[in-house]
Design an enzyme around this catalytic site. Structure first.
Site, PDB file in Angstrom:
ATOM      1  N   HIS A  12       0.816  -1.227   0.000  1.00  0.00           N
ATOM      2  CA  HIS A  12       0.000   0.000   0.000  1.00  0.00           C
ATOM      3  C   HIS A  12       0.848   1.275   0.000  1.00  0.00           C
ATOM      4  O   HIS A  12       0.542   2.251   0.674  1.00  0.00           O
ATOM      5  CB  HIS A  12      -1.016  -0.023   1.152  1.00  0.00           C
ATOM      6  CG  HIS A  12      -0.426  -0.081   2.539  1.00  0.00           C
ATOM      7  ND1 HIS A  12      -1.066  -0.692   3.588  1.00  0.00           N
ATOM      8  CD2 HIS A  12       0.727   0.397   3.046  1.00  0.00           C
ATOM      9  CE1 HIS A  12      -0.332  -0.577   4.681  1.00  0.00           C
ATOM     10  NE2 HIS A  12       0.759   0.097   4.376  1.00  0.00           N
ATOM     11  N   HIS A  59      -0.982   5.217   9.500  1.00  0.00           N
ATOM     12  CA  HIS A  59       0.384   5.756   9.568  1.00  0.00           C
ATOM     13  C   HIS A  59       0.365   7.071  10.346  1.00  0.00           C
ATOM     14  O   HIS A  59       0.584   8.152   9.774  1.00  0.00           O
ATOM     15  CB  HIS A  59       0.936   5.962   8.160  1.00  0.00           C
ATOM     16  CG  HIS A  59       0.979   4.711   7.331  1.00  0.00           C
ATOM     17  ND1 HIS A  59      -0.135   4.132   6.780  1.00  0.00           N
ATOM     18  CD2 HIS A  59       2.020   3.916   6.981  1.00  0.00           C
ATOM     19  CE1 HIS A  59       0.214   3.040   6.108  1.00  0.00           C
ATOM     20  NE2 HIS A  59       1.507   2.885   6.216  1.00  0.00           N
ATOM     21  N   HIS A 197      10.633  -3.614   2.947  1.00  0.00           N
ATOM     22  CA  HIS A 197      11.069  -2.219   2.837  1.00  0.00           C
ATOM     23  C   HIS A 197      11.534  -1.705   4.186  1.00  0.00           C
ATOM     24  O   HIS A 197      11.087  -2.165   5.233  1.00  0.00           O
ATOM     25  CB  HIS A 197      10.024  -1.295   2.218  1.00  0.00           C
ATOM     26  CG  HIS A 197       8.702  -1.127   2.931  1.00  0.00           C
ATOM     27  ND1 HIS A 197       7.883  -2.147   3.320  1.00  0.00           N
ATOM     28  CD2 HIS A 197       8.032   0.014   3.271  1.00  0.00           C
ATOM     29  CE1 HIS A 197       6.777  -1.661   3.859  1.00  0.00           C
ATOM     30  NE2 HIS A 197       6.842  -0.352   3.853  1.00  0.00           N
ATOM     31  N   GLU A 244       4.984  -5.127   8.463  1.00  0.00           N
ATOM     32  CA  GLU A 244       3.587  -4.965   8.012  1.00  0.00           C
ATOM     33  C   GLU A 244       3.006  -6.279   7.485  1.00  0.00           C
ATOM     34  O   GLU A 244       1.790  -6.462   7.455  1.00  0.00           O
ATOM     35  CB  GLU A 244       3.501  -3.894   6.908  1.00  0.00           C
ATOM     36  CG  GLU A 244       3.761  -2.489   7.410  1.00  0.00           C
ATOM     37  CD  GLU A 244       3.736  -1.440   6.292  1.00  0.00           C
ATOM     38  OE1 GLU A 244       3.821  -0.257   6.620  1.00  0.00           O
ATOM     39  OE2 GLU A 244       3.654  -1.798   5.104  1.00  0.00           O
TER      40      GLU A 244
HETATM   41  O1  LIG Z   1       8.081   3.036  -0.228  1.00  0.00           O
HETATM   42  C1  LIG Z   1       7.789   4.052   0.403  1.00  0.00           C
HETATM   43  O2  LIG Z   1       8.295   5.146   0.122  1.00  0.00           O
HETATM   44  C2  LIG Z   1       6.805   3.990   1.526  1.00  0.00           C
HETATM   45  C3  LIG Z   1       6.551   5.115   2.310  1.00  0.00           C
HETATM   46  C4  LIG Z   1       5.598   5.053   3.344  1.00  0.00           C
HETATM   47  C5  LIG Z   1       4.921   3.877   3.568  1.00  0.00           C
HETATM   48  O3  LIG Z   1       3.971   3.786   4.525  1.00  0.00           O
HETATM   49  C6  LIG Z   1       5.184   2.749   2.798  1.00  0.00           C
HETATM   50  O4  LIG Z   1       4.493   1.612   3.080  1.00  0.00           O
HETATM   51  C7  LIG Z   1       6.114   2.814   1.771  1.00  0.00           C
END
Ligand SMILES: O=C(O)c1ccc(O)c(O)c1
Length: 293
Positions: A12, A59, A197, A244
């Site tokens: 997401h 978030h 990530h 996540e």
């Molecule tokens: O890849 C990103 O930049 C990014 C930034 C904020 C998020 O909440 C996320 O899930 C990914």
């Protein structure tokens, strides 16, 4: 009786929402990301459910360090897309399903999971980006999402966060709850976030394609065992935000599962699988599973 017939899993990333809203989907960088959702948009049109139960994380939008519910269920009639700093995304408001949401709250709390009940909140990219990916870009004023949505927010931002095992068992409790609702609703459950990530610190930019793909394999074939993976493995292998992915176990726990024993369950069918790096700082993963009756 209501029934969960399918589950959807997707990243997401907020930049995906920005790419959609700013008309950049045909740019070479983004075209590759969105190509993975062409099948899904058609599938969604042909298999529109009565309700989507959408598992995501907030978030620091509706919640903050002042209030951190581990699991929060939206029981409101509607939800406004949040302003995350650049104005609200120009997408339709989200219509809820207070009757089913209240029933699930009642049933799941009685199954010993402590849910926070939320009667008013704005929903951020964690919820609206998956809807846009699966339903396409809809006009804020004249468009409408194809069905009501029950938002289910999980704290995966501020430690301590729930374990994969607890999320998987919660999914099973949600399934029991849906199946004890006395109206014949077709329900989909979505697990969102991930895949690998890390947005901060010396390891910012971390991607682990091998680990992600193994996660997808195991989510399909052996979710019960996957639920035993401890937090530290997610963080070490998939980065600080890779945690996540425990939210995907909630959706998988609510699906048919042959390891559940003598319930007559059959393994779900994989309708679609997609993986692409990168979208912003994130590895995009996407699955659609359908239950077999
Ligand atoms: O890849 C990103 O930049 C990014 C930034 C904020 C998020 O909440 C996320 O899930 C990914």
């Amino acid at each position: 009786m209501a029934k969960i017939t399918a589950s959807v899993y997707t990243s997401h990333v907020p930049a995906i929402g920005a790419a959609l809203d700013l008309g950049k989907t045909q740019e070479p960088y983004w075209q590759k990301v969105f190509s993975g959702y062409e099948f899904s948009k058609q599938w969604m049109k042909e298999n529109t459910p009565d309700v989507i139960f959408l598992v995501y994380n907030d978030h620091a939008t509706a919640f903050s360090l002042e209030m951190i519910p581990t699991f929060a269920i939206g029981t409101a009639a509607e939800y406004t897309p949040a302003d995350e700093g650049w104005g609200p995304r120009p997408v339709p408001k989200v219509i809820g399903h207070p009757e089913l949401a209240s029933h699930i709250a009642q049933s799941v709390i009685q199954q010993d999971f402590d849910l926070t009940i939320v009667n008013k909140m704005d929903v951020d990219h964690g919820l609206t980006v998956p809807l846009s990916l699966m339903c396409g870009q809809l006009d804020k004023d004249t468009g409408a999402w194809p069905c009501p949505v029950i938002p289910f927010a999980v704290n995966v931002v501020q430690y301590p966060v729930p374990s994969g095992r607890r999320c998987f068992n919660l999914g099973r409790a949600i399934r029991n709850a849906v199946e004890s609702f006395d109206r014949p609703l077709n329900v989909h459950i979505w697990g969102t976030g991930g895949m690998s990530h890390q947005l901060q610190g010396p390891r910012a930019g971390l991607i682990n394609a091998e680990w992600d793909n193994r996660f997808l394999d195991r989510l399909i074939a052996e979710p019960e065992k996957l639920a035993d993976v401890p937090h530290i493995d997610y963080v070490r292998e998939a980065g600080s935000e890779g945690i996540e992915l425990v939210m995907w176990l909630i959706a998988r726990g609510a699906m048919s599962d042959v390891s559940r024993g003598a319930t007559g369950d059959k393994a779900p069918t994989v309708k679609h699988r997609f993986y692409h790096v990168p979208a912003s700082n994130t590895a995009v993963g996407h699955l659609i599973l359908e239950n077999n009756t």
